[in-house]
Write a protein that holds these residues in place. Structure first.
Motif: not given
Length: 318
Positions: A24-32, A53-65, A67-74
């Motif tokens: 799952a590749l993310c770069y500034n996809h926070a709204p979606f 995989v977050d490619d150095a996003s500059t929006d809120a994407s990292r915080d969202i990712l 959150k999901y990673a913490a909720a789904h540790p696998h």
């Protein structure tokens, strides 16, 4: 060789379910992002490896990712310290992934719940030289509203453009017909190619060309993915002045020229080069147009308009 008939059955209960890796590749996809990641959680297929995989996003994407990673540790998560582009970002995940099959999932898109299950079922009915299964896609806008489908259907229900199955090397040279987000790739295919070419600005055309040389592709006539259209999408920058992807397209065309084995394949490449030449001239990318014209001359299929455009580009290039 006759192609296999369309797959309509579900997963075989006699065979163990192969592991499928979703990168799952993310770069500034926070709204979606929430909709995209929730679509992973909604998959009916049980044997998934998810690598965020977050490619150095500059929006809120990292915080969202996070959150999901913490909720789904696998799930695994990779947070890159600097933006390195899709090809390198995907390869970082690919090198540590274990799946037999792979989905390159941009996190502004959405997977329908049966997506993984249906494509794995399809692969289970195909010979091992099939490296890719791809499908139709629903195109959606920024608000997730329906726009249209990737393939247009004529009055009789026939798809247009006609998707190709089997050995599609000449077809991927000649025209764009695959909806990239719908692809599931066999691990063996990616391994033979060494993953994506990290010197390129984008991955799909190069992957199609190199994979289609030795592996067959299969079109599964279903809608499995919702592909998002929005102003920030990479495809919106194509052919515009100073297009960052045009140089990569030329590099892939040079690779394709080496891979061509028959006059028919050379003719298919000429169709591609002619199209790219016209677009490059139209948008004022004259240096790139000149390079494309030079490649076209090597196919020995230059037409009068090609020659005119080539000479014009040669005069205008920097």
């Amino acid at each position: 060789m006759q192609e296999p008939s369309p797959i309509t059955s579900s997963l075989s209960v006699q065979e163990p379910l192969p592991l499928v890796t979703v990168v799952a590749l993310c770069y500034n996809h926070a709204p979606f992002l929430a909709e995209a990641l929730d679509s992973l959680l909604a998959q009916t297929y049980p044997n998934l490896e998810v690598i965020l995989v977050d490619d150095a996003s500059t929006d809120a994407s990292r915080d969202i990712l996070r959150k999901y990673a913490a909720a789904h540790p696998h799930w695994q998560a990779i947070f890159l310290p600097e933006n390195i582009g899709n090809c390198r970002a995907f390869n970082q995940a690919f090198r540590q992934a274990r799946g037999e099959f792979f989905i390159d999932f941009a996190t502004d898109d959405v997977l329908l719940p049966e997506r993984v299950a249906r494509q794995v079922a399809c692969f289970q009915h195909l010979p091992p030289d099939y490296g890719v299964v791809y499908t139709d896609a629903e195109l959606i806008d920024e608000a997730s509203a329906h726009v249209r489908y990737h393939y247009r259907r004529q009055a009789g229900g026939q798809l247009h453009p006609r998707p190709a199955s089997g050995f599609v090397f000449a077809e991927v040279l000649r025209r764009y017909f695959i909806s990239t987000p719908t692809m599931m790739m066999r691990r063996a295919t990616l391994e033979q190619l060494g993953g994506y070419d990290e010197t390129l600005a984008y991955e799909d055309f190069d992957f199609w060309v190199r994979a289609a040389r030795d592996f067959r592709f299969y079109f599964l006539d279903e809608v499995t993915t919702r592909k998002r259209l929005h102003a920030r999408a990479m495809s919106r920058r194509g052919y515009r002045p100073n297009d960052p992807f045009l140089a990569s397209t030329i590099r892939v065309c040079r690779k394709a020229q080496v891979l061509c084995r028959t006059p028919a394949e050379q003719a298919a490449l000429a169709v591609r080069l002619r199209w790219e030449l016209r677009q490059a001239v139209r948008w004022g990318n004259y240096s790139e147009a000149w390079d494309l014209f030079q490649l076209l001359t090597e196919t020995q299929t230059v037409q009068p308009l090609d020659w005119v455009l080539g000479q014009y580009a040669g005069l205008r290039k920097k």
